[in-house]
Scaffold this motif. Structure first.
Motif, PDB file in Angstrom:
ATOM      1  N   TRP A  13       0.818  -1.221   0.000  1.00 41.55           N
ATOM      2  CA  TRP A  13       0.000   0.000   0.000  1.00 41.55           C
ATOM      3  C   TRP A  13       0.844   1.261   0.000  1.00 41.55           C
ATOM      4  O   TRP A  13       0.398   2.294  -0.498  1.00 41.55           O
ATOM      5  CB  TRP A  13      -0.973  -0.014   1.171  1.00 41.55           C
ATOM      6  CG  TRP A  13      -2.154  -0.917   0.934  1.00 41.55           C
ATOM      7  CD1 TRP A  13      -2.367  -1.742  -0.136  1.00 41.55           C
ATOM      8  CD2 TRP A  13      -3.288  -1.077   1.797  1.00 41.55           C
ATOM      9  NE1 TRP A  13      -3.552  -2.407   0.000  1.00 41.55           N
ATOM     10  CE2 TRP A  13      -4.143  -2.024   1.180  1.00 41.55           C
ATOM     11  CE3 TRP A  13      -3.657  -0.530   3.022  1.00 41.55           C
ATOM     12  CZ2 TRP A  13      -5.345  -2.414   1.751  1.00 41.55           C
ATOM     13  CZ3 TRP A  13      -4.858  -0.928   3.600  1.00 41.55           C
ATOM     14  CH2 TRP A  13      -5.690  -1.859   2.961  1.00 41.55           C
ATOM     15  N   GLN A  16       1.251   1.965  -3.518  1.00 39.23           N
ATOM     16  CA  GLN A  16      -0.002   2.358  -4.174  1.00 39.23           C
ATOM     17  C   GLN A  16      -0.561   3.677  -3.637  1.00 39.23           C
ATOM     18  O   GLN A  16      -1.653   4.082  -4.022  1.00 39.23           O
ATOM     19  CB  GLN A  16      -1.051   1.257  -3.988  1.00 39.23           C
ATOM     20  CG  GLN A  16      -0.682  -0.046  -4.657  1.00 39.23           C
ATOM     21  CD  GLN A  16      -1.668  -1.163  -4.334  1.00 39.23           C
ATOM     22  OE1 GLN A  16      -2.530  -1.048  -3.465  1.00 39.23           O
ATOM     23  NE2 GLN A  16      -1.550  -2.267  -5.059  1.00 39.23           N
ATOM     24  N   ARG A  18      -1.740   4.317  -0.716  1.00 39.56           N
ATOM     25  CA  ARG A  18      -2.953   4.065   0.075  1.00 39.56           C
ATOM     26  C   ARG A  18      -2.669   4.332   1.547  1.00 39.56           C
ATOM     27  O   ARG A  18      -1.603   4.000   2.047  1.00 39.56           O
ATOM     28  CB  ARG A  18      -3.419   2.608  -0.071  1.00 39.56           C
ATOM     29  CG  ARG A  18      -3.995   2.283  -1.404  1.00 39.56           C
ATOM     30  CD  ARG A  18      -4.570   0.873  -1.471  1.00 39.56           C
ATOM     31  NE  ARG A  18      -4.944   0.589  -2.841  1.00 39.56           N
ATOM     32  CZ  ARG A  18      -6.109   0.938  -3.380  1.00 39.56           C
ATOM     33  NH1 ARG A  18      -7.021   1.565  -2.641  1.00 39.56           N
ATOM     34  NH2 ARG A  18      -6.371   0.671  -4.639  1.00 39.56           N
ATOM     35  N   GLN A  20      -2.763   3.362   5.157  1.00 38.42           N
ATOM     36  CA  GLN A  20      -2.848   2.067   5.837  1.00 38.42           C
ATOM     37  C   GLN A  20      -3.482   2.199   7.210  1.00 38.42           C
ATOM     38  O   GLN A  20      -4.358   1.429   7.573  1.00 38.42           O
ATOM     39  CB  GLN A  20      -1.463   1.434   5.974  1.00 38.42           C
ATOM     40  CG  GLN A  20      -0.917   1.005   4.629  1.00 38.42           C
ATOM     41  CD  GLN A  20       0.385   0.247   4.726  1.00 38.42           C
ATOM     42  OE1 GLN A  20       0.423  -0.940   4.496  1.00 38.42           O
ATOM     43  NE2 GLN A  20       1.458   0.949   5.045  1.00 38.42           N
ATOM     44  N   ARG A  89      -7.902   3.370   1.385  1.00 34.50           N
ATOM     45  CA  ARG A  89      -8.209   4.246   0.245  1.00 34.50           C
ATOM     46  C   ARG A  89      -6.946   4.967  -0.231  1.00 34.50           C
ATOM     47  O   ARG A  89      -6.040   5.239   0.553  1.00 34.50           O
ATOM     48  CB  ARG A  89      -9.266   5.275   0.624  1.00 34.50           C
ATOM     49  CG  ARG A  89     -10.619   4.670   0.979  1.00 34.50           C
ATOM     50  CD  ARG A  89     -11.656   5.778   1.161  1.00 34.50           C
ATOM     51  NE  ARG A  89     -12.940   5.256   1.583  1.00 34.50           N
ATOM     52  CZ  ARG A  89     -13.880   4.780   0.770  1.00 34.50           C
ATOM     53  NH1 ARG A  89     -13.663   4.750  -0.535  1.00 34.50           N
ATOM     54  NH2 ARG A  89     -15.026   4.337   1.245  1.00 34.50           N
ATOM     55  N   THR A  90      -6.928   5.316  -1.510  1.00 28.17           N
ATOM     56  CA  THR A  90      -5.794   6.076  -2.036  1.00 28.17           C
ATOM     57  C   THR A  90      -5.908   7.533  -1.604  1.00 28.17           C
ATOM     58  O   THR A  90      -6.983   7.998  -1.202  1.00 28.17           O
ATOM     59  CB  THR A  90      -5.751   6.027  -3.576  1.00 28.17           C
ATOM     60  OG1 THR A  90      -6.916   6.696  -4.083  1.00 28.17           O
ATOM     61  CG2 THR A  90      -5.680   4.596  -4.089  1.00 28.17           C
TER      62      THR A  90
END
Length: 197
Positions: A13, A16, A18, A20, A89-90
């Motif tokens: 993540w 990406q 995101r 955490q 979520r990003t």
């Protein structure tokens, strides 16, 4: 008490972008290499005890980096900030879905609190309380803790500035980096964000 803090290795993540928080994603191949590099940093020292956040990414980093003979105590107090509905979520998704909360996160940190989560001041309260207890109850001289980026930023901010509103003036801490602080009546930082990869 000397406290050595290691941030976990890079995760999926992280790559990406995101959030955490208190959810988890696995270490990447690079994260595993980073965790192995921690051995180079910590092998020159001995510690009275080793602690880790109870989240999977810190446990994985600790298990790779540590001599398996030494036990590791898991503590929830060293977990990452609980980001509530942002978790998983990003950054782009959060900016779109939670615009006002995201603005508070960056512009008014003292007032920020995640929906169904926690604020920066709550992180400081639980971490500082835990460190005080470890020092008082166990009388350790040197401890090692595997933890998270935002926990490190909160600790740094409160020691350096004494005010959580300055959290974005604190450095970002690299994956698998070492930061050392002296946990006394007037805490200080003696080493920050050292890496060996």
């Amino acid at each position: 008490m000397e406290v050595s803090l290691i941030r976990h290795g890079q995760t999926l993540w992280n790559c990406q972008s995101r959030f955490q928080g208190q959810l988890d994603s696995p270490l990447t191949e690079e994260g595993i290499k980073q965790a192995k590099s921690v051995k180079k940093i910590i092998s020159r020292k001995s510690y009275d005890h080793v602690y880790s956040s109870s989240l999977g990414r810190t446990i994985a980093t600790a298990n790779i980096a540590m001599n398996p003979i030494m036990g590791i105590t898991l503590l929830d107090d060293f977990r990452e900030i609980n980001l509530g509905q942002w978790q998983g979520r990003t950054v782009g998704e959060v900016q779109k879905l939670y615009a006002s909360e995201y603005e508070a996160f960056h512009n008014t940190p003292r007032e920020y609190k995640a929906v169904n989560g926690e604020g920066f001041s709550e992180v400081w309260s639980r971490v500082s309380y835990c460190l005080d207890n470890i020092k008082r109850i166990n009388g350790y001289k040197k401890i090692l803790i595997f933890t998270h980026g935002m926990v490190l930023k909160v600790i740094y901010t409160m020691i350096k500035y004494g005010n959580i509103n300055y959290i974005w003036d604190a450095p970002s801490f690299d994956s698998a980096s070492l930061t050392v602080l002296n946990w006394t009546k007037h805490p200080s930082i003696s080493l920050e964000n050292r890496i060996a990869y």
